[in-house]
Design a protein around this motif. Structure first.
Motif, PDB file in Angstrom:
ATOM      1  N   GLU A   3      60.926  63.163  56.926  1.00 39.52           N
ATOM      2  CA  GLU A   3      60.273  61.893  56.604  1.00 39.52           C
ATOM      3  C   GLU A   3      60.794  61.403  55.264  1.00 39.52           C
ATOM      4  OE1 GLU A   3      57.735  60.315  58.424  1.00 39.52           O
ATOM      5  OE2 GLU A   3      57.858  61.795  60.008  1.00 39.52           O
ATOM      6  N   SER A  91      65.638  53.520  68.075  1.00 36.52           N
ATOM      7  CA  SER A  91      65.166  54.603  68.940  1.00 36.52           C
ATOM      8  C   SER A  91      65.313  55.988  68.309  1.00 36.52           C
ATOM      9  CB  SER A  91      65.873  54.549  70.298  1.00 36.52           C
ATOM     10  OG  SER A  91      67.270  54.619  70.141  1.00 36.52           O
ATOM     11  N   ARG A  94      61.919  56.582  65.818  1.00 33.59           N
ATOM     12  CA  ARG A  94      60.545  56.337  66.267  1.00 33.59           C
ATOM     13  C   ARG A  94      59.660  57.553  66.010  1.00 33.59           C
ATOM     14  NH1 ARG A  94      62.475  52.962  71.597  1.00 33.59           N
ATOM     15  NH2 ARG A  94      63.120  51.147  70.372  1.00 33.59           N
ATOM     16  N   GLN A  95      58.365  57.327  65.999  1.00 34.04           N
ATOM     17  CA  GLN A  95      57.352  58.374  65.804  1.00 34.04           C
ATOM     18  C   GLN A  95      57.320  58.927  64.375  1.00 34.04           C
ATOM     19  OE1 GLN A  95      55.139  59.039  68.324  1.00 34.04           O
ATOM     20  NE2 GLN A  95      56.232  57.408  69.394  1.00 34.04           N
ATOM     21  N   HIS A  96      57.741  58.102  63.411  1.00 37.12           N
ATOM     22  CA  HIS A  96      57.708  58.505  62.002  1.00 37.12           C
ATOM     23  C   HIS A  96      56.854  57.572  61.150  1.00 37.12           C
ATOM     24  CE1 HIS A  96      60.748  61.664  62.374  1.00 37.12           C
ATOM     25  NE2 HIS A  96      61.364  60.840  63.214  1.00 37.12           N
ATOM     26  N   ALA A 128      51.628  54.278  75.342  1.00 38.01           N
ATOM     27  CA  ALA A 128      52.114  54.628  74.000  1.00 38.01           C
ATOM     28  C   ALA A 128      52.338  53.382  73.159  1.00 38.01           C
ATOM     29  CB  ALA A 128      53.397  55.445  74.100  1.00 38.01           C
ATOM     30  N   THR A 129      52.871  52.338  73.765  1.00 36.38           N
ATOM     31  CA  THR A 129      53.105  51.092  73.030  1.00 36.38           C
ATOM     32  C   THR A 129      51.788  50.432  72.665  1.00 36.38           C
ATOM     33  OG1 THR A 129      55.201  50.780  74.183  1.00 36.38           O
ATOM     34  CG2 THR A 129      54.236  48.833  73.134  1.00 36.38           C
ATOM     35  N   PHE A 132      50.144  52.305  69.936  1.00 39.12           N
ATOM     36  CA  PHE A 132      50.839  52.056  68.670  1.00 39.12           C
ATOM     37  C   PHE A 132      50.237  50.835  67.976  1.00 39.12           C
ATOM     38  CE2 PHE A 132      54.160  49.250  66.879  1.00 39.12           C
ATOM     39  CZ  PHE A 132      54.373  49.914  65.681  1.00 39.12           C
ATOM     40  N   ARG A 135      46.688  51.609  66.731  1.00 37.34           N
ATOM     41  CA  ARG A 135      46.732  52.441  65.528  1.00 37.34           C
ATOM     42  C   ARG A 135      47.197  51.649  64.309  1.00 37.34           C
ATOM     43  NH1 ARG A 135      49.297  55.808  68.995  1.00 37.34           N
ATOM     44  NH2 ARG A 135      51.246  55.562  67.860  1.00 37.34           N
TER      45      ARG A 135
END
Length: 156
Positions: A3, A91, A94-96, A128-129, A132, A135
């Protein structure tokens, strides 16, 4: 991938080629405008006071972006509203939390411009979108409609 702190800033004309590369992670295979058309569209976009395309960079790599259009308004005491569009994270990144950070930057800019709300639409039905956006502080509280000239893109 460790990160790191995302550097967020407003796009300038010199960012257009890298931004168009990033947009391929939003709509793979999308028609890429030529440089002159892209520069002209960017200049027109900036004519709307308060509007900006936000970029998130990590070690010089453009990893996230979204566009904020600030729209003048005659309701809500003449307070403008913001529309967020073209939300994308590379892509590989993502997820960070980078997408949320870019949305927070755009929302903060909208509040600074006096907007009473910001809104966005997604064509995705992927849980998931949708999660997102929830959140990131957005609520699914309105019904959206659209009329299109260009067909809806398929889910990736």
């Amino acid at each position: 991938m460790a990160e790191s702190i995302l550097r967020i800033r407003r796009a300038t004309g010199s960012d257009i080629p890298r931004l168009l590369d990033l947009y391929q992670h939003l709509i793979p295979g999308d028609d890429r405008p030529d440089d002159a058309s892209a520069s002209e569209a960017f200049a027109r976009f900036l004519l709307y006071p308060g509007s900006a395309i936000f970029l998130g960079e990590l070690h010089g790599v453009l990893v996230a972006s979204c566009a904020l259009a600030v729209v003048p308004n005659l309701t809500r005491g003449a307070k403008p509203f913001g529309i967020i569009e073209n939300v994308v994270t590379h892509s590989d990144y993502r997820q960070h939390g980078y997408g949320r950070q870019i949305l927070d930057a755009a929302s903060g800019a909208a509040w600074s411009e006096g907007c009473y709300k910001v809104m966005l639409l997604t064509g995705s039905k992927e849980p998931a979108t949708l999660n997102f956006y929830l959140r990131a502080g957005f609520e699914q509280s309105k019904t959206g409609f659209q009329k299109r000239r260009i067909p809806v893109r398929s889910e990736n």
